[in-house]
Design an enzyme around this catalytic site. Structure first.
Site, PDB file in Angstrom:
ATOM      1  NE  ARG A  52      66.428  13.940  66.475  1.00  0.00           N
ATOM      2  CZ  ARG A  52      67.601  13.387  66.768  1.00  0.00           C
ATOM      3  NH1 ARG A  52      67.683  12.356  67.599  1.00  0.00           N
ATOM      4  NH2 ARG A  52      68.708  13.874  66.266  1.00  0.00           N
TER       5      ARG A  52
ATOM      6  CG  HIS B 288      71.585  11.230  62.998  1.00  0.00           C
ATOM      7  ND1 HIS B 288      70.560  11.356  63.930  1.00  0.00           N
ATOM      8  CD2 HIS B 288      72.470  10.385  63.561  1.00  0.00           C
ATOM      9  CE1 HIS B 288      70.825  10.606  64.995  1.00  0.00           C
ATOM     10  NE2 HIS B 288      71.981   9.991  64.787  1.00  0.00           N
TER      11      HIS B 288
ATOM     12  CD  GLU C 110      74.328  12.224  69.852  1.00  0.00           C
ATOM     13  OE1 GLU C 110      75.303  11.556  69.482  1.00  0.00           O
ATOM     14  OE2 GLU C 110      73.494  11.796  70.656  1.00  0.00           O
TER      15      GLU C 110
ATOM     16  CG  ASN D 218      70.267  13.102  71.372  1.00  0.00           C
ATOM     17  OD1 ASN D 218      69.121  13.535  71.376  1.00  0.00           O
ATOM     18  ND2 ASN D 218      70.932  12.842  70.254  1.00  0.00           N
TER      19      ASN D 218
ATOM     20  CE1 TYR E  99      70.717   6.532  74.026  1.00  0.00           C
ATOM     21  CE2 TYR E  99      71.802   8.537  73.305  1.00  0.00           C
ATOM     22  CZ  TYR E  99      70.869   7.533  73.094  1.00  0.00           C
ATOM     23  OH  TYR E  99      70.080   7.539  71.968  1.00  0.00           O
TER      24      TYR E  99
ATOM     25  CD  GLU F 231      69.673  10.092  69.477  1.00  0.00           C
ATOM     26  OE1 GLU F 231      70.516   9.395  70.087  1.00  0.00           O
ATOM     27  OE2 GLU F 231      69.882  10.583  68.357  1.00  0.00           O
TER      28      GLU F 231
END
Ligand code: FCB
Length: 471
Positions: free
Chosen positions: A105, A148, A193, A319, A321, A377
């Site tokens: 990616r 991005h 995002e 994504n 985290y 991600e």
């Protein structure tokens, strides 16, 4: 997900990892990860790795401006050189292939491929053509993100994402890219995002362009989502065979107590982090609770916008985290209450794999039209050092193993997750934290640009080799 505490660089001190490495990575025999069609890859983004910011006609982006502004990025770091990937891309792709990674990616730098009048910049375009052709030759599945975060500065000078016109400029850029690159891209993601672009960029100012106003954040979000919605049919027209989607960061919010106020706070946290983006995309409406949290911040929405934004998706990139523990702030919002004694990473982010599973299974219940999912991600930063030619990133190995187990649990609970991309292929420019935070499965020595494969990448490669060898 870049932390919204980034401007202050005030992370919590990481708890020492005490996990066991008896069986370091290989998933159990019944894991869905053994399925050969579960795509395992790695991710990067243009500004974080390319460098060469004024070469071959690339124009300045908002991150060039922001990182050059004193106090915005830790240690005054900028993406001017980064991993010098613009010059080293061939070796980097060889490295990716040698690890057996099946997907890559990457993102395209908008200011590299278009001039201020909207005309193509051939040299910039050729860079991506060469790269994508090479991926194809190597049989690596390409996921290309169009945006991005490196908005051309000339568009920011005209209001950036606060200006509705930027959404139409994004559609033009998408048109150019998908005409030029059709046939070489397996999956297109419009935005990475939008929460970070809108909230960190325009809501609290921790990211470029550095503005801080809740009303700006909701309006910027609307224009970002509109840009996405305008781009989807363009991609469908120009490159019908590819998949089309968007990448959203999601956050798990848990309540600090059973009190109704704290439960409500956790709900509002997830509205602000998840529903703010996913409701418009999948239900065609903004969650009204958002405007309870931020009264009076409703964006200007024109007739037809919500229908445009809710264009059907082929996939949703997720994504993930960390989780945030929250309590009521006593008014109409929430505040963070960091938990003591939990495992954290170099970013200060709590390691909480269950959050990924719980969010995925929750989305399946909330959104009847949830598209197939790729984890676009997931990963962690650690203060990795090369010792005798090796990097033993023990905590990352355990982190990846536990998050992949959470993905497997979600799949077993019925969520259609089709792949997973490690963030990141290599250490890189971590936005407001510069080069100090190392997210790569490959170490980068920034003084020599030497790449050293970390132990985590070796183990992922070993697993992929075993999987490939299976009949
Ligand atoms: C995400 C960004 C990515 C990287 C990771 C750590 O928010 O998409 O570029 O910085 O966080």
């Amino acid at each position: 997900m870049a932390n919204d505490a980034s401007a202050a660089f005030d992370t919590l001190s990481p708890a020492v990892f005490k996990g066991s490495l008896a069986d370091p990575f290989t998933p159990p025999a019944d894991s869905s990860l053994w399925r050969k069609n579960f795509l395992l890859g790695a991710a990067t983004a243009s500004y974080q790795i390319e460098g060469a910011v004024d070469e071959d006609g690339r124009l300045p982006s908002i991150w060039d401006t922001f990182s050059a502004t004193p106090g915005k990025v830790l240690a005054g770091d900028t993406g001017a050189v980064a991993c010098d990937h613009y010059h080293r891309w061939e070796a980097d792709i060889d490295m990716l292939a040698s690890l057996g990674l099946e997907g890559y990616r990457l993102s395209i730098a908008w200011p590299r491929v278009m001039d201020a009048a909207g005309r193509p910049n051939r040299k910039g375009l050729d860079f991506y053509k060469r790269l994508l052709n090479r991926l194809k030759e190597k049989g690596i599945t390409s996921f290309v993100t169009l945006y991005h975060w490196d908005l051309p500065q000339h568009l920011e000078d005209r209001g950036g994402w606060l200006n509705r016109d930027t959404a139409y400029r994004f559609a033009d850029y998408t048109d150019l890219m998908s005409r030029e690159l059709a046939g070489t891209v397996d999956a297109w993601a419009t935005l990475n995002e939008p929460w970070c672009s809108a909230y960190l960029g325009y809501g609290n100012g921790h990211h470029a362009p550095g503005l801080a106003n809740d009303r700006f954040a909701t309006q910027a979000m609307h224009h970002l989502l509109l840009a996405h919605g305008l781009a989807i049919p363009v991609l469908r027209g120009n490159d019908p065979a590819s998949q089309k989607g968007i990448v959203a960061n999601i956050g798990r919010g848990t309540a600090n107590s059973d009190s109704a106020a704290d439960q409500r706070a956790a709900h509002l946290f997830e509205v602000q982090h998840n529903a703010w983006i996913l409701d418009p995309l999948l239900k065609g409406e903004y969650p009204q609770d958002l405007f309870e949290l931020w009264p009076g911040t409703e964006p200007l929405v024109l007739d037809g916008d919500m229908r445009t934004i809710a264009a059907p998706l082929d996939f949703l990139g997720i994504n993930y985290y960390f989780r945030t523990n929250v309590a009521s702030d006593g008014a109409h919002g929430f505040c963070d209450v960091p938990l003591e004694g939990v495992e954290r990473t170099q970013m200060g982010w709590e390691v909480y794999p269950d959050g990924l599973r719980d969010l995925l299974t929750g989305f399946k219940k909330t959104y009847h039209n949830l598209p197939p999912i790729y984890i676009t991600e997931n990963g962690m930063a650690s203060d990795d050092k090369v010792i005798d030619g090796h990097v033993d990133d023990t905590q990352r190995i355990s982190f990846l193993k536990r998050h992949l187990a959470a993905v497997d649990q979600a799949i077993k609970a019925g969520v259609d997750v089709r792949g997973y991309f490690l963030w990141s292929l290599m250490d890189n420019f971590e936005w407001a934290f510069g080069y100090e935070r190392r997210f790569g499965v490959v170490h980068v020595d920034y003084s020599t640009q030497k790449r050293t494969v970390k132990r985590s990448a070796e183990l992922v490669a070993k697993f992929l080799k075993e999987r490939k060898a299976r009949v």
